[in-house]
Design an enzyme around this catalytic site. Structure first.
Site, mmCIF file in Angstrom:
data_model
loop_
_atom_site.group_PDB
_atom_site.id
_atom_site.type_symbol
_atom_site.label_atom_id
_atom_site.label_comp_id
_atom_site.label_asym_id
_atom_site.label_seq_id
_atom_site.Cartn_x
_atom_site.Cartn_y
_atom_site.Cartn_z
ATOM 1 N N ASP A 98 45.482 43.565 35.229
ATOM 2 C CA ASP A 98 46.099 44.859 35.535
ATOM 3 C C ASP A 98 47.550 44.918 35.050
ATOM 4 O OD1 ASP A 98 43.796 45.701 36.794
ATOM 5 O OD2 ASP A 98 44.532 45.326 38.822
ATOM 6 N N HIS A 142 38.865 39.292 35.085
ATOM 7 C CA HIS A 142 39.672 40.385 35.604
ATOM 8 C C HIS A 142 40.982 39.857 36.185
ATOM 9 C CE1 HIS A 142 40.349 44.498 36.636
ATOM 10 N NE2 HIS A 142 40.590 44.190 37.893
ATOM 11 N N LYS A 143 40.886 38.795 36.957
ATOM 12 C CA LYS A 143 42.067 38.127 37.501
ATOM 13 C C LYS A 143 41.719 36.651 37.699
ATOM 14 C CE LYS A 143 43.501 42.150 40.305
ATOM 15 N NZ LYS A 143 43.849 42.620 41.668
ATOM 16 N N TYR A 146 39.723 36.277 40.622
ATOM 17 C CA TYR A 146 38.349 36.773 40.502
ATOM 18 C C TYR A 146 37.691 36.060 39.317
ATOM 19 C CZ TYR A 146 39.845 40.607 43.568
ATOM 20 O OH TYR A 146 40.328 41.336 44.618
ATOM 21 N N ASP A 153 37.359 48.188 34.654
ATOM 22 C CA ASP A 153 38.779 48.518 34.764
ATOM 23 C C ASP A 153 39.618 47.696 33.780
ATOM 24 O OD1 ASP A 153 37.154 48.607 37.111
ATOM 25 O OD2 ASP A 153 38.881 48.911 38.398
ATOM 26 N N ARG A 223 35.121 56.026 38.452
ATOM 27 C CA ARG A 223 36.426 55.759 37.841
ATOM 28 C C ARG A 223 36.381 54.528 36.942
ATOM 29 N NH1 ARG A 223 41.006 56.283 41.762
ATOM 30 N NH2 ARG A 223 41.214 54.044 42.110
ATOM 31 N N GLY A 226 35.310 55.744 33.837
ATOM 32 C CA GLY A 226 36.416 56.511 33.261
ATOM 33 C C GLY A 226 37.448 55.618 32.609
ATOM 34 N N TRP A 227 37.773 54.492 33.283
ATOM 35 C CA TRP A 227 38.701 53.524 32.677
ATOM 36 C C TRP A 227 38.154 53.059 31.322
ATOM 37 C CZ3 TRP A 227 43.136 53.748 34.810
ATOM 38 C CH2 TRP A 227 43.385 53.616 36.169
#
Length: 634
Positions: A98, A142-143, A146, A153, A223, A226-227
């Site tokens: 992120d 992702h992270k 995670y 995302d 969403r 959408g990302w």
């Protein structure tokens, strides 16, 4: 008196109605986060939400030339980025994908200002990607907290920045990596029945939320898709046209668009928070603002860029109307966006199991930055549509052969610079390019001498400030064969824009051989020699009813040469009996000439000129006029 008051109220209501909804919500953004990007009443942190908002503000800047949007962007980033390029509150060792999202704004600020601190900060984020943990085949986790997980995302957070950085740094091999992230994500997350993408995929299949057979999360969160869709259309901006995997990305976008279109609500045009859900408590599902805005943006931009069929534009327009009706409210002298789910994730502590009950438990709030940023982007695309539909597609070429100064960039690469479409600094033409593109034009560079063949498909051809030895030790001069090709191009209906410079900064001898064919001659002189910032020395007052600059009163131009004219040329702006701008008709074509490059960013983007100078509007007027000169093909 009562009649006068009624008229005034009508005029006021017309004015309010004509304002951009994006601009209105942009005002709300600057009100809520005036000084720093603090969320949930906590100290401001380097968070992806900021980047979502600031990308929307960037679009407002490019649409209006209003520097207040740029200043806001820079102020928010400067709160975090120190002079040495370090980023407050950012920790690379967290390997949180992120945190890469704001890199897009760092690159914008570097390109515009050329300040090294922004590039240093962007390099830090690029370094994170170089070290970021990956799945076995190479997909970004992702992270770090995670492990083995790819989320939709994450494609938005990393890939558009990664692609733009690769373009800037000339990292050609990076585009394979970027394309693969999208390809792998779709391969693992796509449902073959609906074409929709699950929110996430767990390579280890150990998470409680993951399907033991496929590793996917249980549901289709709107969403997240959408990302992913936004990431595709934005990353493609930087992908080399001839890259072998570019077509694969466009195909993914088309598959996703088709699946999303089937989920659009027929009545409102909106999308539910969880798509294709028919299980228990389905009545709790709700239309969601951020996802609907993201789909509008991706579909509309996909059509504009030629990735998607034109039919998707209608879907985007219908959805945008639904967003305005359902989510936008004007209250307490402020425009607000309702209906955005604050957050939705998987795993963590407390554990998020990916169930429908979990997604429905997350709060839906007013003026969430993710929703606001998505809406700003959606508005920017929808507001382009009237101009896009008004104009037919056209290619606008800019010479990159006679004006070919070179330098070494910050990465040690030799690059061509000065008066180029893609340059965002003072000497670039990115604003003029944006104005053209908002009117259905494609801008490109001509890297070789003009010929009948390479000019054939150009609606407009710009020739600006040819080099001479002072600027380029081995300049390319305008030769007779080139002149013949350009003159034939005009005779056959081409629109030619000729821009010179003052007597110290342009090659006149050969340039005059060309312009003489149109009844023009560049004089080796200089007018409007503006000293420091005494802007009045460069002021031009535009008379009412001007044939080109119909919406301007006062513009600015400095250090230009004058033009001597004879038939077929005519003056379109003179001062003290000297011609500063001229036009000529030859055959089916048109020529516009001015003694300065004039509409480069320094005098269009609002950062330097006082607001009284309407150069952005003048550039828009010129673009409109040029496009109207292109003959209609039978």
């Amino acid at each position: 008196m009562k009649k006068l008051l009624t008229i005034l109220l009508l005029l006021l209501s017309c004015k309010v109605f004509s304002q951009s909804w994006g601009a209105k919500l942009g005002t709300t953004v600057r009100t809520i986060w005036a000084d720093s990007f603090a969320l949930d009443r906590k100290p401001a942190k380097w968070t992806y939400d900021m980047g979502v908002i600031l990308k929307g503000m960037e679009q407002l800047w490019y649409q209006t030339g209003d520097v207040t949007y740029f200043n806001y962007i820079q102020k928010q980033i400067d709160f975090f980025v120190r002079e040495d390029g370090s980023i407050k509150t950012y920790k690379q060792e967290d390997f949180n994908i992120d945190n890469v999202n704001n890199g897009k704004i760092l690159l914008l600020l570097y390109k515009v200002t050329q300040k090294d601190k922004y590039l240093k900060a962007a390099k830090t984020l690029r370094e994170q990607l170089a070290k970021h943990p990956r799945t076995a085949e190479g997909g970004f986790w992702h992270k770090k907290v995670y492990p083995y997980q790819m989320w939709l995302d994450g494609l938005y957070m990393a890939e558009p920045f990664y692609a733009e950085y690769a373009d800037l740094a000339n990292e050609d091999t990076a585009f394979n990596d970027i394309a693969n992230q999208f390809i792998w994500m779709e391969a693992h997350a796509r449902d073959s029945k609906t074409g929709l993408l699950y929110h996430a995929w767990d390579e280890s299949k150990q998470q409680k939320w993951s399907n033991p057979a496929s590793g996917t999360s249980p549901l289709f969160w709107a969403r997240a898709m959408g990302w992913y869709a936004t990431a595709l259309v934005d990353a493609l901006d930087w992908f080399p046209k001839n890259h072998p995997k570019r077509a694969a990305l466009i195909a993914i976008l088309n598959r996703l668009a088709a699946a999303v279109a089937k989920q659009q609500d027929a009545k409102t045009g909106l999308w539910l928070d969880i798509l294709n859900y028919n299980g228990p408590d389905k009545q709790k599902n709700y239309f969601e603002a951020s996802a609907s805005s993201q789909f509008v943006y991706a579909l509309a931009k996909g059509v504009r860029k030629g990735y998607l069929p034109a039919s998707y534009r209608v879907l985007a327009q219908k959805a945008y109307k639904g967003i305005l009706a359902k989510f936008i409210k004007e209250e307490n002298n402020q425009t607000n966006l309702y209906g955005t789910v604050q957050v939705s994730g998987l795993g963590g502590n407390p554990y998020r199991d990916g169930s429908f009950a979990y997604y429905m438990s997350e709060p839906v709030i007013v003026n969430d930055p993710k929703g606001m940023g998505a809406f700003l982007l959606a508005a920017s695309e929808i507001e382009k549509i009237p101009l896009l539909e008004k104009n037919k597609p056209v290619n606008v070429l800019m010479d990159n052969y006679y004006n070919r100064e070179t330098k070494q960039d910050a990465f040690g690469n030799k690059i061509v610079f000065h008066y180029k479409w893609n340059e965002k600094d003072n000497g670039g033409f990115s604003f003029l390019s944006s104005i053209f593109e908002s009117r259905n034009a494609t801008t490109s560079l001509l890297n070789e001498a003009p010929t009948k063949l390479n000019l054939k498909n150009a609606g407009v051809y710009f020739l600006i400030d040819p080099d001479w030895p002072k600027e380029n030790k081995t300049p390319n001069y305008i030769e007779q064969t080139h002149i013949d090709a350009i003159v034939e191009y005009v005779r056959n209906g081409g629109v030619l824009v000729l821009m010179a410079n003052d007597s110290n900064n342009v090659e006149f001898k050969n340039y005059n051989k060309l312009v003489s064919n149109f009844g023009m001659f560049w004089n080796e002189n200089m007018r409007h020699d503006v000293i420091n910032n005494q802007f009045e020395q460069g002021a031009l007052l535009i008379p009412k009813g001007h044939p080109i600059f119909k919406h301007c009163d006062k513009v600015f131009i400095k250090q230009l040469c004058t033009i001597t004219i004879k038939a077929p040329a005519t003056a379109v702006y003179s001062e003290n009996k000297e011609v500063l701008m001229a036009i000529a008709k030859l055959g089916k074509g048109t020529v516009f000439a001015v003694g300065d490059p004039w509409f480069y960013n320094e005098y269009v983007d609002g950062r330097k000129l006082p607001a009284e100078y309407q150069n952005f509007q003048a550039a828009s007027d010129l673009v409109e006029w040029l496009l109207k000169q292109i003959p209609v093909k039978k």
